[in-house]
Design a protein around this motif. Sequence first.
Motif, PDB file in Angstrom:
ATOM      1  N   LEU A 451       8.903   9.256  -2.511  1.00 26.01           N
ATOM      2  CA  LEU A 451       9.112  10.241  -1.452  1.00 26.01           C
ATOM      3  C   LEU A 451       7.826  10.400  -0.659  1.00 26.01           C
ATOM      4  O   LEU A 451       6.769  10.688  -1.212  1.00 26.01           O
ATOM      5  CB  LEU A 451       9.536  11.595  -2.022  1.00 26.01           C
ATOM      6  CG  LEU A 451       9.703  12.730  -0.999  1.00 26.01           C
ATOM      7  CD1 LEU A 451      10.813  12.399  -0.008  1.00 26.01           C
ATOM      8  CD2 LEU A 451       9.988  14.055  -1.697  1.00 26.01           C
ATOM      9  N   TYR A 452       7.946  10.190   0.657  1.00 30.11           N
ATOM     10  CA  TYR A 452       6.823  10.350   1.569  1.00 30.11           C
ATOM     11  C   TYR A 452       7.078  11.561   2.468  1.00 30.11           C
ATOM     12  O   TYR A 452       8.224  11.916   2.735  1.00 30.11           O
ATOM     13  CB  TYR A 452       6.669   9.130   2.480  1.00 30.11           C
ATOM     14  CG  TYR A 452       6.440   7.811   1.799  1.00 30.11           C
ATOM     15  CD1 TYR A 452       5.169   7.260   1.711  1.00 30.11           C
ATOM     16  CD2 TYR A 452       7.500   7.085   1.266  1.00 30.11           C
ATOM     17  CE1 TYR A 452       4.954   6.026   1.115  1.00 30.11           C
ATOM     18  CE2 TYR A 452       7.298   5.855   0.664  1.00 30.11           C
ATOM     19  CZ  TYR A 452       6.035   5.325   0.590  1.00 30.11           C
ATOM     20  OH  TYR A 452       5.831   4.105  -0.004  1.00 30.11           O
ATOM     21  N   ALA A 453       6.010  12.164   2.946  1.00 32.42           N
ATOM     22  CA  ALA A 453       6.138  13.296   3.867  1.00 32.42           C
ATOM     23  C   ALA A 453       4.990  13.269   4.853  1.00 32.42           C
ATOM     24  O   ALA A 453       3.934  12.665   4.608  1.00 32.42           O
ATOM     25  CB  ALA A 453       6.169  14.627   3.113  1.00 32.42           C
ATOM     26  N   ASP A 454       5.205  13.932   5.999  1.00 31.06           N
ATOM     27  CA  ASP A 454       4.150  14.079   7.003  1.00 31.06           C
ATOM     28  C   ASP A 454       3.709  15.528   6.984  1.00 31.06           C
ATOM     29  O   ASP A 454       4.407  16.411   7.486  1.00 31.06           O
ATOM     30  CB  ASP A 454       4.670  13.681   8.385  1.00 31.06           C
ATOM     31  CG  ASP A 454       3.554  13.649   9.424  1.00 31.06           C
ATOM     32  OD1 ASP A 454       2.446  14.121   9.104  1.00 31.06           O
ATOM     33  OD2 ASP A 454       3.786  13.160  10.535  1.00 31.06           O
ATOM     34  N   ASN A 455       2.577  15.786   6.370  1.00 29.72           N
ATOM     35  CA  ASN A 455       2.086  17.160   6.245  1.00 29.72           C
ATOM     36  C   ASN A 455       1.093  17.532   7.347  1.00 29.72           C
ATOM     37  O   ASN A 455       0.526  18.622   7.349  1.00 29.72           O
ATOM     38  CB  ASN A 455       1.407  17.350   4.881  1.00 29.72           C
ATOM     39  CG  ASN A 455       2.381  17.150   3.736  1.00 29.72           C
ATOM     40  OD1 ASN A 455       3.541  17.527   3.855  1.00 29.72           O
ATOM     41  ND2 ASN A 455       1.925  16.552   2.652  1.00 29.72           N
TER      42      ASN A 455
END
Length: 482
Positions: A451-455
């Motif tokens: 799981l990747y995210a753009d924080n």
Amino acid sequence: MKKGLSIYPATTEMSGIRLRNTHFHVINMMLFLVFPLLLLSDAAASKSIIKSLPGFDGNLPFVLETGYIGVGELEAVQLFYYFIESERSPKDDPLVLWLTGGPGCSALSGIIYEIGPLSFDYAKSSGGGKPVLALNPYSWTKIANIIFVDAPVGTGFSYSTTWEGYHVTDTLSAAETYEFLRKWLVDHPKFLTNPLYVAGDSFTGIVAPIIVQEISDGNEVGHQPTMNIKGYVLGNPRTDYEIESNSIVPFAHLKALISDKLYESFMKNCKGEYLNPDQSNASCMEDILAINECIGNLDNAQILEPTCKDISPKPVALKWDPRFLIADDADILLSSPRDPGPWCRNYNYVYIYMWANDETVRDALHIRKGTIKDWRRCNKTLAYSYNVESTVDYHRNLTKQPYRTLIYSGDHDMVIPYVGTLEWIESLNLTIKYDWEPWFVDGQVAGYAMLYADNAQEYITYDLTFASVKVRTGISSANCLI
């Protein structure tokens, strides 16, 4: 004048003029907002509810609608679609636009062989009679409303009334599909509030991100109707041809198709360049020939399955191109499987040709007579121009939106290897929230996920899940159909 439009008292001539001007202003504004919707809905009237189908015993246990929607100049392009309502809760479940790969592979192939509610009963269909349909217990329509569209034009039952309409590019195909979706939603307003996802497999990896970008841009500038887009789903997606081609050798090494020694020699001599190697480098070309000898007789779409066609690498115009290792995936039409001989997935395609080219089936689906002479599962003669080399920048731009994205890869696909998919995902520079972990079906490991995210954006939550799918031979899955 209708009550509620007046904002000035009509007590003098001047106030009457002001009143009339206000009235015309309001009417003009209403026309500005409504007229595009009238234009959009004009061509969406050709639709039918299908209660039963030849080959299926009894009435269909789900809602099936078919129809045409005209797009492009003078609506010359008529895109055919199948819409299947969710078997759970149509008003609450997501709305999915499903695009089968190719380009040129029919939505019907997606319905029958991939994620739809129908499949063929091969045991009952193999006796020489008409194909028999059965229900697919794993259909995505168990939890989602799905629009399956024959796109681009020339695919399946879609057609154009002009020769010019058949000339399509990647970007034009995406624009026409976006127009199709707008018109479809105007004609089906009860689904406007459902969460919307664009999904597909294989070559869809080129057009789908462009379509999502079109939807996002359209919402921002006020195109009607506003779409409740929430994200997109892509299986083994063609995304960047250079990355994916150069990932074939690392994939082959990981799957023990080439030796450590050969892999190390290739990386040293060719510097990892498989797509465009230095042909003057004799050591590099020797390594590539050795690699091709190892992998050239495999079914590249599913390396565990038997290869069903003779393939051999060959140069064109003296330029090496690894695409020539990939077998021409034109369908094998046989009256019966070879006996003796290996089971081959393509043998199952004979049934869909028999079924879709039956006049009783076409009548049941409400296909316009005289528009398509011979239905083909995948049309290899499209007048199609590839004008987008990579959609990585589209993915990168979409990380600025609050979307959820799922990218999944069959772990035995060497046409679009998962290692190449992971490479372009890593280039998006997202933060890893959950690293490589197994996911399960019935207590068994079915694959692995990240799981990747753009924080980096304070008010926008974007996440991308990559999942590998553990595929074994004989199991139908999206990664090995196109």
